[in-house]
Design an enzyme around this catalytic site. Structure first.
Site, PDB file in Angstrom:
ATOM      1  N   ASP A  53       0.847  -1.198   0.000  1.00 43.58           N
ATOM      2  CA  ASP A  53       0.000   0.000   0.000  1.00 43.58           C
ATOM      3  C   ASP A  53       0.878   1.242   0.000  1.00 43.58           C
ATOM      4  O   ASP A  53       1.720   1.434   0.879  1.00 43.58           O
ATOM      5  CB  ASP A  53      -0.880   0.014   1.268  1.00 43.58           C
ATOM      6  CG  ASP A  53      -2.105  -0.872   1.127  1.00 43.58           C
ATOM      7  OD1 ASP A  53      -2.380  -1.369   0.012  1.00 43.58           O
ATOM      8  OD2 ASP A  53      -2.797  -1.063   2.142  1.00 43.58           O
TER       9      ASP A  53
ATOM     10  N   LYS B   8      -6.606  -6.740   0.380  1.00 43.63           N
ATOM     11  CA  LYS B   8      -7.713  -7.113   1.273  1.00 43.63           C
ATOM     12  C   LYS B   8      -7.505  -8.490   1.919  1.00 43.63           C
ATOM     13  O   LYS B   8      -7.714  -8.658   3.121  1.00 43.63           O
ATOM     14  CB  LYS B   8      -9.045  -7.099   0.514  1.00 43.63           C
ATOM     15  CG  LYS B   8      -9.451  -5.695   0.096  1.00 43.63           C
ATOM     16  CD  LYS B   8     -10.802  -5.655  -0.576  1.00 43.63           C
ATOM     17  CE  LYS B   8     -11.004  -4.340  -1.320  1.00 43.63           C
ATOM     18  NZ  LYS B   8     -10.895  -3.156  -0.499  1.00 43.63           N
TER      19      LYS B   8
ATOM     20  N   ASN C 134      -4.745  -8.227   4.517  1.00 42.85           N
ATOM     21  CA  ASN C 134      -5.219  -7.449   5.672  1.00 42.85           C
ATOM     22  C   ASN C 134      -6.153  -8.297   6.537  1.00 42.85           C
ATOM     23  O   ASN C 134      -6.100  -8.266   7.775  1.00 42.85           O
ATOM     24  CB  ASN C 134      -5.995  -6.208   5.219  1.00 42.85           C
ATOM     25  CG  ASN C 134      -5.123  -5.188   4.499  1.00 42.85           C
ATOM     26  OD1 ASN C 134      -3.908  -5.190   4.641  1.00 42.85           O
ATOM     27  ND2 ASN C 134      -5.763  -4.311   3.731  1.00 42.85           N
TER      28      ASN C 134
ATOM     29  N   ASN D 124     -19.949  -3.735   1.781  1.00 43.10           N
ATOM     30  CA  ASN D 124     -20.295  -2.460   2.427  1.00 43.10           C
ATOM     31  C   ASN D 124     -21.483  -1.869   1.666  1.00 43.10           C
ATOM     32  O   ASN D 124     -21.999  -2.485   0.720  1.00 43.10           O
ATOM     33  CB  ASN D 124     -19.075  -1.529   2.513  1.00 43.10           C
ATOM     34  CG  ASN D 124     -18.587  -1.070   1.145  1.00 43.10           C
ATOM     35  OD1 ASN D 124     -19.307  -1.136   0.148  1.00 43.10           O
ATOM     36  ND2 ASN D 124     -17.344  -0.605   1.093  1.00 43.10           N
TER      37      ASN D 124
ATOM     38  N   THR E  94     -22.062  -3.917   5.928  1.00 41.80           N
ATOM     39  CA  THR E  94     -21.408  -2.981   6.844  1.00 41.80           C
ATOM     40  C   THR E  94     -21.846  -1.561   6.478  1.00 41.80           C
ATOM     41  O   THR E  94     -21.902  -1.196   5.302  1.00 41.80           O
ATOM     42  CB  THR E  94     -19.878  -3.141   6.810  1.00 41.80           C
ATOM     43  OG1 THR E  94     -19.421  -3.060   5.461  1.00 41.80           O
ATOM     44  CG2 THR E  94     -19.460  -4.486   7.392  1.00 41.80           C
TER      45      THR E  94
ATOM     46  N   GLY F 236     -20.583   1.458   7.975  1.00 43.17           N
ATOM     47  CA  GLY F 236     -19.692   2.497   8.506  1.00 43.17           C
ATOM     48  C   GLY F 236     -20.018   2.824   9.946  1.00 43.17           C
ATOM     49  O   GLY F 236     -20.167   1.925  10.783  1.00 43.17           O
TER      50      GLY F 236
ATOM     51  N   GLY G 112     -12.980  -2.302   6.644  1.00 42.02           N
ATOM     52  CA  GLY G 112     -13.788  -3.456   6.238  1.00 42.02           C
ATOM     53  C   GLY G 112     -13.006  -4.761   6.422  1.00 42.02           C
ATOM     54  O   GLY G 112     -13.570  -5.788   6.802  1.00 42.02           O
ATOM     55  N   ASP G 113     -11.720  -4.707   6.161  1.00 45.84           N
ATOM     56  CA  ASP G 113     -10.892  -5.910   6.337  1.00 45.84           C
ATOM     57  C   ASP G 113     -10.786  -6.261   7.821  1.00 45.84           C
ATOM     58  O   ASP G 113     -10.823  -7.444   8.193  1.00 45.84           O
ATOM     59  CB  ASP G 113      -9.494  -5.683   5.749  1.00 45.84           C
ATOM     60  CG  ASP G 113      -9.555  -5.352   4.270  1.00 45.84           C
ATOM     61  OD1 ASP G 113     -10.493  -5.807   3.606  1.00 45.84           O
ATOM     62  OD2 ASP G 113      -8.670  -4.621   3.790  1.00 45.84           O
TER      63      ASP G 113
ATOM     64  N   GLY H 106      -2.926   3.433   8.246  1.00 45.20           N
ATOM     65  CA  GLY H 106      -2.520   2.228   7.515  1.00 45.20           C
ATOM     66  C   GLY H 106      -3.608   1.170   7.528  1.00 45.20           C
ATOM     67  O   GLY H 106      -4.678   1.342   8.114  1.00 45.20           O
TER      68      GLY H 106
HETATM   69  O1  RIB Z   1      -9.359  -2.775   1.927  1.00 47.18           O
HETATM   70  C1  RIB Z   1      -8.197  -2.000   1.850  1.00 47.18           C
HETATM   71  C2  RIB Z   1      -7.236  -2.594   0.856  1.00 47.18           C
HETATM   72  O2  RIB Z   1      -7.785  -2.519  -0.439  1.00 47.18           O
HETATM   73  C3  RIB Z   1      -5.909  -1.872   0.774  1.00 47.18           C
HETATM   74  O3  RIB Z   1      -4.946  -2.444   1.631  1.00 47.18           O
HETATM   75  C4  RIB Z   1      -5.538  -1.952  -0.694  1.00 47.18           C
HETATM   76  O4  RIB Z   1      -4.384  -2.690  -0.917  1.00 47.18           O
HETATM   77  C5  RIB Z   1      -6.748  -2.566  -1.394  1.00 47.18           C
HETATM   78  O5  RIB Z   1      -6.537  -3.879  -1.699  1.00 47.18           O
END
Ligand code: RIB
Length: 307
Positions: free
Chosen positions: A13, A40, A43, A185, A221, A223, A253-254, A289
């Site tokens: 990112d 995603k 994460n 979302n 979701t 928010g 969201g992740d 981040g």
């Molecule tokens: O959900 C956020 C992610 O979406 C970021 O980390 C970016 O890399 C995209 O994949």
């Protein structure tokens, strides 16, 4: 037993802070920059690992600097990488992330790189990892046919299946019949159902549309309004936790999905799992981040306990 296995992508990112996006032809001075682990799928697996799950990822990365970043990030959180393929023929992907200094909201362009080559055959090769998982989760940043194969294998192997349909792409409705939970979302729910999703009533109508298409449950979701669960688990609006200052919503969201998946793997009820996901997301938006902002289990438990 692995509690959560995630099929998805890793990218680096590249996050730029600015008051607004530049218009075409304009150069804008930024107000901050950071580079770190994202994607995603990655994460979500890091969120799950920090939330206390034993977690593994199925993906492809390149043999390059960003690939090394991926391995370091997964090692730091004890993620199982036995189903990671190092692909010498393609670079690890990257994402451009704009973070508003005004609101903390974001806009993203993601290039999946080596993970765009994740194939149904890769998923079949990882069947042993999926067979060991209580929960399987995927998204749409790698090819959709690969996500479908993952859901098929996970269903056959008895795992709880979660589809986080992000980014929202046109899909055959048949995919929903493979999902215990589909977790868009508001924007993704609107794109995928063709219905407006601007308030709770509209979110419920969209959730019903996912269930009509075959999903056992839809979990939308919303928010700062929380999350709406509808389907076999009943209909529940779970409120979000209050956040004093939102720093960066990227990856919220992740965080939600990673936390939700761990709680389900632990056998928590669907509503408690949604609450656990909301707590995970509320903590993540208070740090900059994506993967680096995922909270620990101790932080989540403290928030759930009212601390
Ligand atoms: O959900 C956020 C992610 O979406 C970021 O980390 C970016 O890399 C995209 O994949």
């Amino acid at each position: 037993m692995t509690s959560v296995v995630v099929l998805g992508i890793f990218v680096a990112d590249l996050a730029f802070k600015a008051p607004r996006l530049p218009v075409m032809g304009e150069t804008l001075l930024g107000q901050g920059f950071a580079i770190g682990p994202g994607g995603k799928g990655s994460n979500q697996v890091i969120a799950a690992a920090r939330a206390g799950g034993s977690a593994g990822i199925i993906t492809r990365i390149g043999s390059d600097t960003f690939g090394e970043m991926a391995r370091k990030a997964w090692a730091a959180d004890g993620v199982d990488t036995s189903a990671v393929i190092e692909d010498a023929g393609a670079p690890t992907g990257a994402a451009f992330i704009f973070v508003s200094t005004e609101t903390g909201n974001n806009a993203i362009i993601v290039e999946s790189g080596a993970a765009a080559r994740l194939s149904p055959a890769d998923v079949r090769a990882a069947e042993g990892v999926i067979a060991n998982a209580k929960v399987f989760m995927t998204q749409f940043e790698q090819p959709i046919e690969t996500a479908v194969e993952g859901l098929n294998v996970a269903r056959r192997r008895g795992a709880i299946t979660i589809l986080n349909p992000a980014p929202a792409l046109p899909v055959d409705d048949g995919i929903y019949g493979l999902c215990d939970y589909v977790t868009p979302n508001e924007t993704e729910a609107a794109t995928l159902t063709g219905l407006p999703v601007e308030n709770e009533d509209q979110a419920l109508a969209a959730a019903k549309a996912f269930v009509r298409r075959g999903a056992r449950n839809a979990l939308i979701t919303l928010g700062e309004k929380g999350a709406l669960l509808h389907g076999g688990a009943g209909t529940h609006l779970v409120p979000a936790f209050k956040v004093a200052k939102v720093v960066d919503t990227t990856g919220a969201g992740d965080a939600f999905n990673g936390g939700f998946a761990v709680a389900l793997a632990e056998g928590q009820s669907p509503v408690d799992a949604v609450r656990f996901g909301c707590a995970t997301a509320a903590l993540s938006v208070q740090k900059p981040g994506t993967a680096p902002s995922m909270p620990t289990r101790a932080e989540i438990d403290a928030l759930l306990a009212g601390g």
